[in-house]
Design a protein around this motif. Structure first.
Motif, PDB file in Angstrom:
ATOM      1  N   GLY A  71      26.559  17.241  23.756  1.00  0.00           N
ATOM      2  CA  GLY A  71      25.927  17.605  25.005  1.00  0.00           C
ATOM      3  C   GLY A  71      26.453  16.839  26.205  1.00  0.00           C
ATOM      4  N   LYS A  72      25.675  16.905  27.290  1.00  0.00           N
ATOM      5  CA  LYS A  72      26.098  16.353  28.577  1.00  0.00           C
ATOM      6  C   LYS A  72      26.105  14.824  28.614  1.00  0.00           C
ATOM      7  CE  LYS A  72      21.351  17.333  30.007  1.00  0.00           C
ATOM      8  NZ  LYS A  72      20.512  18.163  30.906  1.00  0.00           N
ATOM      9  N   ASP A  73      25.547  14.181  27.593  1.00  0.00           N
ATOM     10  CA  ASP A  73      25.447  12.718  27.562  1.00  0.00           C
ATOM     11  C   ASP A  73      26.474  12.086  26.623  1.00  0.00           C
ATOM     12  OD1 ASP A  73      24.303  13.870  25.327  1.00  0.00           O
ATOM     13  OD2 ASP A  73      22.695  12.393  25.147  1.00  0.00           O
ATOM     14  N   PHE A  74      27.570  12.786  26.331  1.00  0.00           N
ATOM     15  CA  PHE A  74      28.495  12.374  25.276  1.00  0.00           C
ATOM     16  C   PHE A  74      29.533  11.350  25.720  1.00  0.00           C
ATOM     17  CE2 PHE A  74      32.243  13.400  22.442  1.00  0.00           C
ATOM     18  CZ  PHE A  74      31.670  12.906  21.272  1.00  0.00           C
ATOM     19  N   GLY A  90      38.577  19.356  18.977  1.00  0.00           N
ATOM     20  CA  GLY A  90      37.783  20.348  18.253  1.00  0.00           C
ATOM     21  C   GLY A  90      36.299  20.291  18.551  1.00  0.00           C
ATOM     22  N   ILE A  91      35.919  19.473  19.541  1.00  0.00           N
ATOM     23  CA  ILE A  91      34.498  19.273  19.852  1.00  0.00           C
ATOM     24  C   ILE A  91      34.099  20.131  21.045  1.00  0.00           C
ATOM     25  CG2 ILE A  91      32.758  17.593  20.543  1.00  0.00           C
ATOM     26  CD1 ILE A  91      34.472  15.442  19.187  1.00  0.00           C
ATOM     27  N   ARG A  92      33.048  20.920  20.874  1.00  0.00           N
ATOM     28  CA  ARG A  92      32.541  21.772  21.951  1.00  0.00           C
ATOM     29  C   ARG A  92      31.464  21.021  22.734  1.00  0.00           C
ATOM     30  NH1 ARG A  92      28.685  27.179  21.231  1.00  0.00           N
ATOM     31  NH2 ARG A  92      28.435  27.602  23.475  1.00  0.00           N
ATOM     32  N   THR A  93      31.530  21.064  24.047  1.00  0.00           N
ATOM     33  CA  THR A  93      30.492  20.474  24.888  1.00  0.00           C
ATOM     34  C   THR A  93      29.571  21.571  25.399  1.00  0.00           C
ATOM     35  OG1 THR A  93      31.945  18.667  25.598  1.00  0.00           O
ATOM     36  CG2 THR A  93      30.002  19.110  26.945  1.00  0.00           C
ATOM     37  N   PHE A  98      21.519  18.013  25.367  1.00  0.00           N
ATOM     38  CA  PHE A  98      21.883  16.638  25.033  1.00  0.00           C
ATOM     39  C   PHE A  98      22.555  16.633  23.659  1.00  0.00           C
ATOM     40  CE2 PHE A  98      18.360  15.933  28.006  1.00  0.00           C
ATOM     41  CZ  PHE A  98      18.926  14.990  28.860  1.00  0.00           C
ATOM     42  N   THR A  99      23.347  15.610  23.408  1.00  0.00           N
ATOM     43  CA  THR A  99      23.913  15.417  22.075  1.00  0.00           C
ATOM     44  C   THR A  99      22.776  15.172  21.089  1.00  0.00           C
ATOM     45  OG1 THR A  99      25.884  14.422  23.074  1.00  0.00           O
ATOM     46  CG2 THR A  99      25.511  13.984  20.723  1.00  0.00           C
ATOM     47  N   ALA A 100      22.932  15.647  19.868  1.00  0.00           N
ATOM     48  CA  ALA A 100      21.909  15.437  18.843  1.00  0.00           C
ATOM     49  C   ALA A 100      21.554  13.951  18.762  1.00  0.00           C
ATOM     50  CB  ALA A 100      22.414  15.927  17.487  1.00  0.00           C
ATOM     51  N   SER A 101      20.284  13.672  18.521  1.00  0.00           N
ATOM     52  CA  SER A 101      19.865  12.263  18.490  1.00  0.00           C
ATOM     53  C   SER A 101      18.676  12.080  17.565  1.00  0.00           C
ATOM     54  CB  SER A 101      19.528  11.762  19.895  1.00  0.00           C
ATOM     55  OG  SER A 101      18.578  12.604  20.513  1.00  0.00           O
ATOM     56  N   ALA A 102      18.681  10.936  16.877  1.00  0.00           N
ATOM     57  CA  ALA A 102      17.565  10.543  16.024  1.00  0.00           C
ATOM     58  C   ALA A 102      16.893   9.334  16.649  1.00  0.00           C
ATOM     59  CB  ALA A 102      18.064  10.210  14.621  1.00  0.00           C
ATOM     60  N   TYR A 103      15.577   9.383  16.751  1.00  0.00           N
ATOM     61  CA  TYR A 103      14.782   8.276  17.278  1.00  0.00           C
ATOM     62  C   TYR A 103      14.000   7.691  16.104  1.00  0.00           C
ATOM     63  CZ  TYR A 103      15.961  10.225  21.837  1.00  0.00           C
ATOM     64  OH  TYR A 103      16.648  10.685  22.933  1.00  0.00           O
ATOM     65  N   ILE A 104      14.396   6.493  15.705  1.00  0.00           N
ATOM     66  CA  ILE A 104      13.884   5.914  14.465  1.00  0.00           C
ATOM     67  C   ILE A 104      13.116   4.627  14.785  1.00  0.00           C
ATOM     68  CG2 ILE A 104      14.508   5.025  12.173  1.00  0.00           C
ATOM     69  CD1 ILE A 104      17.264   6.528  12.660  1.00  0.00           C
ATOM     70  N   LYS A 122      22.440  22.905  17.884  1.00  0.00           N
ATOM     71  CA  LYS A 122      21.891  24.257  17.697  1.00  0.00           C
ATOM     72  C   LYS A 122      22.955  25.330  17.912  1.00  0.00           C
ATOM     73  CE  LYS A 122      18.545  24.106  20.762  1.00  0.00           C
ATOM     74  NZ  LYS A 122      18.356  22.776  21.398  1.00  0.00           N
ATOM     75  N   TYR A 123      24.057  24.952  18.520  1.00  0.00           N
ATOM     76  CA  TYR A 123      25.104  25.910  18.877  1.00  0.00           C
ATOM     77  C   TYR A 123      26.313  25.771  17.942  1.00  0.00           C
ATOM     78  CZ  TYR A 123      22.427  26.228  23.211  1.00  0.00           C
ATOM     79  OH  TYR A 123      21.418  26.410  24.132  1.00  0.00           O
ATOM     80  N   PRO A 124      27.036  26.865  17.670  1.00  0.00           N
ATOM     81  CA  PRO A 124      28.229  26.772  16.810  1.00  0.00           C
ATOM     82  C   PRO A 124      29.350  26.027  17.516  1.00  0.00           C
ATOM     83  CG  PRO A 124      28.045  28.974  17.755  1.00  0.00           C
ATOM     84  CD  PRO A 124      26.775  28.258  18.109  1.00  0.00           C
ATOM     85  N   SER A 125      30.268  25.482  16.729  1.00  0.00           N
ATOM     86  CA  SER A 125      31.369  24.703  17.313  1.00  0.00           C
ATOM     87  C   SER A 125      32.409  25.596  17.989  1.00  0.00           C
ATOM     88  CB  SER A 125      32.049  23.856  16.238  1.00  0.00           C
ATOM     89  OG  SER A 125      32.687  24.683  15.280  1.00  0.00           O
TER      90      SER A 125
END
Length: 311
Positions: A71-74, A90-93, A98-104, A122-125
């Motif tokens: 995402g936009k925060d990459f 090969g990375i799609r923006t 936002f980029t996937a994130s885990a809050y642990i 959520k989106y294909p590459s």
């Protein structure tokens, strides 16, 4: 050999709660739970299955291509990858996500509360597969966008490209039929022992039936090492002694990186799995999935101390 990695890129945002969750949750009020935990700061780590595998492969001298989405925060993660010689071609923006994130959040009893935002995942590459030279390609499909996991497996299978299928935490998201179709024709299906039971339950297949569908089945067993199965023949792969077990979180991804490196070197699957075992040992000794490092000379010495000459 060009290695292609399908898998997630994510930020792991890790917080420590200096108490026990149980002291702040009222059991008789769980139907209206409303809690707030004051934590001791936040650590942000680079993670995701795709990122972790690519990082370890870069340490091993490979230049993999990541097929993922961010995402936009990459920006910080982008810089980190390129600093380690990992291409982002090969990375799609996805600019609106936002980029996937885990809050642990972890309490003093090692209980965890985790929230995961898939964001751009959520989106294909949308990688252009026409760029791939099938005669020089090796792929791994690790947990990430479900559509990618299905589509990339089909592309590799249809084009005779050897690939590893690594369903991991996405197993529950697939139907048994989808899961079986994804790993059909794979060179290797790799899981840990718990995930293997989930695969067998979801697909209704026996272990022998899985081995009729793939060339090799690799099962990682934590401190007990791993097993490599091929048509009823099982080989045990020992784990590597570690100085201190600090954090086993990234060990599985590191194992997959060593495995891929071995395959790229034209080693047998069992021999390649030994490289996986060595790579996993480095990851276990540090907190975070991309915090460890090693030179190839250090890696070879550690391999040879446990397995003998690395020919």
């Amino acid at each position: 050999m060009q290695i292609y990695i399908s898998g997630s890129l994510a930020f792991d945002r890790i917080m420590s709660f200096p108490d026990k969750f149980s002291n702040h949750i009222l059991p008789d009020k769980l139907h209206i739970i409303n809690v707030s935990f004051l934590v001791d700061g936040l650590d942000e780590k680079f993670g995701g299955t795709g990122g972790n595998i690519a990082y370890n492969l870069a340490l091993l001298g490979e230049k993999p291509i990541l097929l993922s989405q961010v995402g936009k925060d990459f920006a910080l993660y982008d810089s980190w990858l390129q600093q380690h010689g990992i291409t982002v071609e090969g990375i799609r923006t996805v600019e609106q996500e936002f980029t996937a994130s885990a809050y642990i959040t972890t309490d003093q009893s090692d209980n965890q509360i985790t929230g995961f935002n898939p964001g751009a995942m959520k989106y294909p590459s949308q990688y252009d597969f026409s760029k791939i030279d099938a005669s020089e390609a090796l792929g791994i499909i690790s947990p990430g966008n479900m559509g990618d996991m299905v589509d990339h497996a089909k592309f590799y299978r249809d084009n005779g490209i050897p690939f590893i299928f690594d369903p991991g935490q996405q197993i529950p998201a697939f139907s048994g039929e989808q899961l079986a179709e994804c790993f059909k024709g794979a060179e290797i299906l790799i899981t840990n022992d718990y995930e293997l039971e989930m695969v067998l339950k979801a697909t209704g297949m026996s272990k022998d039936e899985v081995l009729d569908s793939v060339a090799y089945l690799i099962t990682t067993l934590g401190e007990k090492g791993a097993t490599v199965n091929c048509q009823g023949e099982e080989t045990s792969i020992a784990s590597i002694p570690v100085d201190t077990v600090v954090d086993p979180t990234g060990a599985g991804d590191a194992f997959r990186s060593g495995l891929l490196k071995g395959l790229a070197m034209d080693k047998t699957v069992a021999e390649a799995a030994k490289l996986g075992s060595v790579c996993a040992a480095y990851a276990i000794e540090y907190k975070g999935t991309q915090e460890h490092s090693f030179t190839m000379d250090e890696f070879i010495k550690r391999y040879e101390d446990s397995f003998g000459p690395m020919i």
